[in-house]
Design a protein around this motif. Structure first.
Motif, mmCIF file in Angstrom:
data_model
loop_
_atom_site.group_PDB
_atom_site.id
_atom_site.type_symbol
_atom_site.label_atom_id
_atom_site.label_comp_id
_atom_site.label_asym_id
_atom_site.label_seq_id
_atom_site.Cartn_x
_atom_site.Cartn_y
_atom_site.Cartn_z
ATOM 1 N N CYS A 145 0.935 -1.154 0.025
ATOM 2 C CA CYS A 145 -0.121 0.128 0.024
ATOM 3 C C CYS A 145 0.843 1.206 -0.111
ATOM 4 N N ILE A 163 -5.403 5.483 2.791
ATOM 5 C CA ILE A 163 -4.945 4.044 2.320
ATOM 6 C C ILE A 163 -4.203 3.111 3.249
ATOM 7 N N SER A 166 -5.894 2.653 6.677
ATOM 8 C CA SER A 166 -6.752 1.554 6.700
ATOM 9 C C SER A 166 -5.812 0.326 6.579
ATOM 10 N N LEU A 170 -5.986 -2.780 8.985
ATOM 11 C CA LEU A 170 -6.389 -4.040 8.513
ATOM 12 C C LEU A 170 -5.395 -5.175 9.077
ATOM 13 N N LEU A 173 -6.440 -5.901 12.659
ATOM 14 C CA LEU A 173 -7.719 -6.885 12.725
ATOM 15 C C LEU A 173 -7.220 -8.328 12.231
ATOM 16 N N LEU B 47 -15.480 -5.582 9.095
ATOM 17 C CA LEU B 47 -14.437 -4.601 8.586
ATOM 18 C C LEU B 47 -13.259 -5.322 8.020
ATOM 19 N N THR B 48 -12.770 -6.487 8.484
ATOM 20 C CA THR B 48 -11.695 -7.173 7.901
ATOM 21 C C THR B 48 -11.818 -7.334 6.270
ATOM 22 N N ILE B 51 -12.453 -3.827 4.278
ATOM 23 C CA ILE B 51 -11.015 -3.029 4.087
ATOM 24 C C ILE B 51 -10.087 -3.652 3.393
ATOM 25 N N SER B 52 -9.999 -5.080 3.476
ATOM 26 C CA SER B 52 -9.168 -5.903 2.498
ATOM 27 C C SER B 52 -9.661 -5.735 0.960
ATOM 28 N N LEU B 55 -8.622 -1.929 -0.208
ATOM 29 C CA LEU B 55 -7.093 -1.898 -0.369
ATOM 30 C C LEU B 55 -6.607 -2.599 -1.409
ATOM 31 N N SER B 166 -17.158 -1.088 1.237
ATOM 32 C CA SER B 166 -18.230 -0.730 2.016
ATOM 33 C C SER B 166 -19.437 -1.722 1.655
ATOM 34 N N THR B 169 -18.340 -5.131 3.209
ATOM 35 C CA THR B 169 -18.554 -4.787 4.680
ATOM 36 C C THR B 169 -20.110 -4.983 5.036
ATOM 37 N N ILE D 51 -24.266 2.405 6.167
ATOM 38 C CA ILE D 51 -23.497 1.908 5.023
ATOM 39 C C ILE D 51 -24.535 1.896 3.965
ATOM 40 N N LEU D 55 -24.594 3.621 0.391
ATOM 41 C CA LEU D 55 -24.257 2.885 -0.959
ATOM 42 C C LEU D 55 -25.679 3.300 -1.920
#
Ligand SMILES: [Ca+2]
Ligand SMILES: [Ca+2]
Ligand SMILES: [Ca+2]
Ligand SMILES: [Ca+2]
Lengths: 232, 232, 232, 232
Positions: A145, A163, A166, A170, A173, B47-48, B51-52, B55, B166, B169, D51, D55
């Motif tokens: 990243c 970025i 986040s 991540l 997490l 969230l994991t 965000i993954s 990114l 989003s 998530t 969210i 969206l």
């Protein structure tokens, strides 16, 4: 040196960057000890570190952006994106900042609930080799990243704080159950020095450094090859 | 092929995309086993994954953006937005990446707390038909978001990583209690192969694929009709 | 006065700003008492305050942006970025808004679960001096973010609501275990007056004010020196 | 009608908007029943609704952006920003969408854990008048955000989905303990019809409508007066 990193920032490197890196590193972990003595909520810790990195990157400018972490600094050095002198200066500032922050946290927290000041430890049951692999993986995604956001051709530099922040969230997490999530040898060294506990401490240098170097190779050889004109 | 998908990205398709998709798919689920043995916090998992995806989309470019999921790939193929050859290549890379990731997770996690490696299962009490409906619904909203962000006329492509992340998530927040939330057959296949558990596995192909096709039809016939000049 | 703060906003200061600041301050803490009587989730409180500040900043314009907090107002005054008359007007509006909000919260909450209306207290076991240090640190990072986002040369003013809101959330994530997190003397004064409890109340003026002044000095002397032409 | 609302979107109103509003309203609450039977995590619910709104606003365009909620529709009507015919059409579509969504949720959820399908109820101990006040307050802040983001002069329309979504999340974080947070009479009507439970149901029309009208007056008379040339 005219590297993509410097031209993205558009700023001339100046001798004060070390002081800014020290300041940024000090502010970088307002470790939230759980004053009730229980174990901290992983989402709480993950958000704290991620928002902290994002804000320091956004508000403290270039030196604050990617130089809060010796592993990231190493990757930029290995990727021929900064000079050895700057890299060493930044790593010293990062370590000093980490020690300062841990010392501060220790001084404001009551002894009964001080816990381990956010010390990174390998969770019982997880082998040190497994911990190195996990640290390697989460640092790998972090450095990818960082490279993507500092690469002018990708056009992501404006979003770099979000970025990279986040990415830090991540990593936490994912890895927090294994190692408390380091990704950053300086962040691990601070509490280790203050609590004089270096158990498995080598994991938090070998894992992040290995992940960072792997990411440098992946980025410069596979994703955005540097020895031809193919653009991403 | 000059499709809106390719022109949004502005990049020429090259033969290495399969490798990038494999890399992205491998990084896509650093499944966070709860090492304490309890059941994982839904917000943590949601969230994991979100965000993954965000990114990987932002940093790995076009091939990483929308091709982490066979259901999404199917929708783009059904919507005449990519070629069959690319679709098959991507699906193979996604499945291989998923198996690799699950294998890695298994190797770094102690056996006592390995759980089921994030295997998707239908929650007891929920019928397989109900599970298919839920998976269909959450994949429907995901693919709608993918179409909207890859559609040049909507002007949302710069925000695609945030929007699609989003959406991932959100899907998890909604469906995680029913099925652990799949929306992605490859993501379900990885753990199923590694743990050799294919109980109700068909749900995680039929649900997402059906939702994806329904979204393609909704988008191309109702929201942004493709056979007239009416703009959104 | 032609200060960077005013030129960033591009708006002429008008006499109604006091009313807008009052409105913004009133909306600023829809304190979520935990009606079940348990102690509130730190992430719940942190998100509530952060989103609240971000939205009020974005939607209520300049006066709402950075003038929800006497400590921030003090820092802008000390940094010669606003007039004393405006600063006093804003502080009065902030305090009146806080008292109004606390009164409203008290009136809509059943007595049994009213708790302390979000009163800031020093957690037992933490000394008042430690609490002042923590408040000083979190307010320091908040004011740094305010200065960085109102500084035209940094180009961050469009992101100011998100940055300042995230900073508020971060401060809470860090300090909430120590003091409930104030960073804002008006926010502390409201509940103190309504519940007639001024225990350690001085901490929530001295800590934030000290942190704010320290940030002003750091920003104007170290980070973006105001007496030479060096740009950030 | 040439209103700021229409010119911001730059789209001509077409007869299909009713269908899009119905679709958006149906997708708007994938209510996450807690299948373990416990009471749902407030942050989980707050994030889901926020969210979801963000969206739908981003991906379904204008009709989806602000017309998911009869209270918001009422405020735009009262603020002379849309026609009565459109307002009635939208409200009917919203109510039908809500009933459809609740019916769907009921059909996919096992009876034992169906709970009340996210029915809004006044928490025991809170009076109906207090509940109306809370709903009024959170809807007030929501409509302020809607007006600010649809006002061309404020330049916030690109951020509208994020701002309005965050406002929805904030409303939930604040009000969920009091009423489960409505802010939206249609969202309350759906579960009420499906479960045939109209206890205190009037609260979820009076509160949101009153808050919406109060916000319209505040915006058009105090914040951005419509009868002079003063810009925000
Ligand atoms: Ca050892
Ligand atoms: Ca079966
Ligand atoms: Ca005292
Ligand atoms: Ca009644």
């Amino acid at each position: 040196m005219a590297s993509p990193y410097h031209s993205v920032s558009g700023k001339s490197k100046n001798n004060d960057d070390g002081r800014v890196v020290f300041l940024a590193s000090t502010l970088l972990w307002p470790l939230p000890p759980d004053l009730s003595g229980g174990s901290p909520d992983p989402i709480h810790v993950s958000l704290t570190f991620g928002i902290s990195v994002a804000l320091m990157s956004a508000c403290l400018g270039t030196a604050g952006a990617v130089h809060l972490n010796p592993a990231v600094t190493l990757s930029l050095l290995a990727g021929v994106r900064m000079s050895l002198a700057s890299a060493l200066l930044y790593m010293i500032a990062q370590v000093l900042g980490a020690i300062t922050a841990s010392g501060f946290i220790r001084s404001v927290t009551p002894p009964e609930v001080r816990g381990d000041l956010g010390l990174n430890v390998v969770t019982p049951g997880v082998s040190e080799f497994q911990a190195v692999c996990v640290e390697m993986m989460v640092t790998f995604q972090l450095v990818l990243c960082v490279f993507a956001t500092s690469d002018q051709k990708a056009g992501l530099s404006k979003m770099a704080p979000v970025i990279v922040g986040s990415s830090v969230t991540l990593g936490h997490l994912v890895a927090i159950g294994f190692t408390g999530c380091s990704m950053n040898p300086a962040r691990s060294l601070g509490p280790a020095i203050i609590t004089a506990n270096f158990e498995s401490h080598w994991v938090f240098w070998v894992g992040p450094f290995t992940g960072a170097l792997l990411a440098t190779v992946t980025y410069d050889l596979l994703l955005v090859p540097r020895w031809n004109t193919q653009s991403l």
